[in-house]
Design an enzyme around this catalytic site. Structure first.
Site, PDB file in Angstrom:
ATOM      1  CB  ILE A   7      -2.927   8.353   9.470  1.00 42.76           C
ATOM      2  CG1 ILE A   7      -3.391   8.070   8.030  1.00 42.76           C
ATOM      3  CG2 ILE A   7      -3.280   9.773   9.890  1.00 42.76           C
ATOM      4  CD1 ILE A   7      -4.900   8.165   7.830  1.00 42.76           C
TER       5      ILE A   7
ATOM      6  N   GLY B 179      -5.218   1.718   7.868  1.00 39.87           N
ATOM      7  CA  GLY B 179      -6.312   1.054   8.567  1.00 39.87           C
ATOM      8  C   GLY B 179      -6.153  -0.444   8.581  1.00 39.87           C
TER       9      GLY B 179
ATOM     10  CG  ASP C 232      -1.955   1.142   1.163  1.00 37.96           C
ATOM     11  OD1 ASP C 232      -1.712   2.131   0.437  1.00 37.96           O
ATOM     12  OD2 ASP C 232      -2.999   1.044   1.842  1.00 37.96           O
TER      13      ASP C 232
ATOM     14  CG  HIS D 181      -0.647   5.206   4.880  1.00 34.14           C
ATOM     15  ND1 HIS D 181      -1.603   5.406   5.839  1.00 34.14           N
ATOM     16  CD2 HIS D 181      -1.298   4.734   3.788  1.00 34.14           C
ATOM     17  CE1 HIS D 181      -2.791   5.048   5.363  1.00 34.14           C
ATOM     18  NE2 HIS D 181      -2.632   4.643   4.128  1.00 34.14           N
TER      19      HIS D 181
END
Length: 298
Positions: free
Chosen positions: A207, A210, A187, A192
């Protein structure tokens, strides 16, 4: 409109070849925090190839995480990555995932829901190898600013929170470089890793993925309540309720004893929060459906 709902839903399923080996599995396990302590017997089943089993959430990154990426490149869909968040995930492993494998993923856009200020794209994937079905998944992609087109709002993903004190609670610290390690599994969204991109998306800093929190929570349940038996996991679903900043501690609360959706196993209810931000919600409406334990090994 960047999302052409009719075109997205009418597009034929797309097939993608997936391949992975023990190195991909080991990297994924490290990306969700396995290996602490490094020589712990329970951790070696995640980090040592001679003892390796596969946590079912590896399915979300097998082949480089092509499932979610495929949803954003489907016909009729053109969105800004800065407006994209993962809304929810459901995974159904049909049998234990092999340490090495080659499989074919068939995916399609199953629904596009209008949430008013946002759209939710539901990508459905089916993965099979030469021995038959391996896993099924539903990936919900939340796209801010793309709602209001007059479409179906879709079903509510919210359920009644568990009552009473949790049966088990585990605190899992994340590393400051957790997202940098996890993204190596496929990803590559700069949200991120890149502070400038994160700011454009409305965050103070990058962040955590998820799906990284998703994997951390399932590992906690597996190790705490299932004796490490990944083969007992029949389904795992969640709604991503809030963000995690790398370096924060995740508090994983677990409630046992509920019936699963098929009435043939047990459902473990889970809630995940960020400790340092007054238990801000991270994962909500989270359920792990498990089969009863099998007979003991002779």
């Amino acid at each position: 409109m960047p999302i052409d709902v009719a075109k997205a839903l009418a597009a034929p399923p797309r097939s993608t070849e997936l391949a992975w080996d023990h190195k991909d599995v080991l990297l994924y396990h490290l990306g969700i925090g396995a290996g602490r302590p490094a020589t712990g017997a329970d951790e070696l089943r995640y980090t040592l190839e001679s003892r390796l089993h596969v946590l079912p959430t590896f399915a979300t990154v097998a082949g480089g995480g092509l499932a979610a990426a495929g949803g954003l490149t489907a016909p009729g869909i053109e969105v800004d990555l800065a407006a994209v968040l993962h809304g929810g995930q459901r995974l159904e492993p049909h049998r234990p995932l092999p340490v090495r494998g080659r499989a074919v993923q068939t995916s399609r856009v199953a629904a596009v829901y209008d949430k008013g200020k946002a759209a939710v794209i539901v990508l459905r994937g089916e993965v099979a190898d030469d021995d038959g079905p391996l896993w099924s998944s539903d990936t919900q992609i939340f796209v801010r600013g793309e709602g209001g087109f007059g479409g179906d709002r879709g079903p509510s993903q919210r359920s009644t929170p568990p009552s009473g004190a949790p049966d088990k609670t585990v605190d899992v610290p994340t590393r400051e470089d957790q997202a940098l390690l996890y993204r190596l599994s496929g990803d590559w969204n700069p949200l991120h890793a890149d502070p400038e991109f994160a700011a454009r998306a409305g965050f103070d800093r990058p962040i955590l993925h998820g799906l990284c929190s998703y994997g951390i929570a399932l590992k906690s349940v597996t190790d705490t309540l299932l004796g490490g038996d990944v083969g007992r996991i029949r389904a795992y679903s969640t709604r991503f309720a809030g963000v995690v900043f790398p370096g924060e501690t995740l508090r994983v609360r677990m409630w046992t004893g509920a019936d699963d959706t098929e009435g043939t196993g047990t459902a473990i209810r889970v809630a995940v929060t960020a400790v340092e931000r007054d238990d801000a919600p991270v994962l909500a409406d989270t359920v792990v459906e498990v089969n009863p334990p099998g007979p003991p090994t002779p």
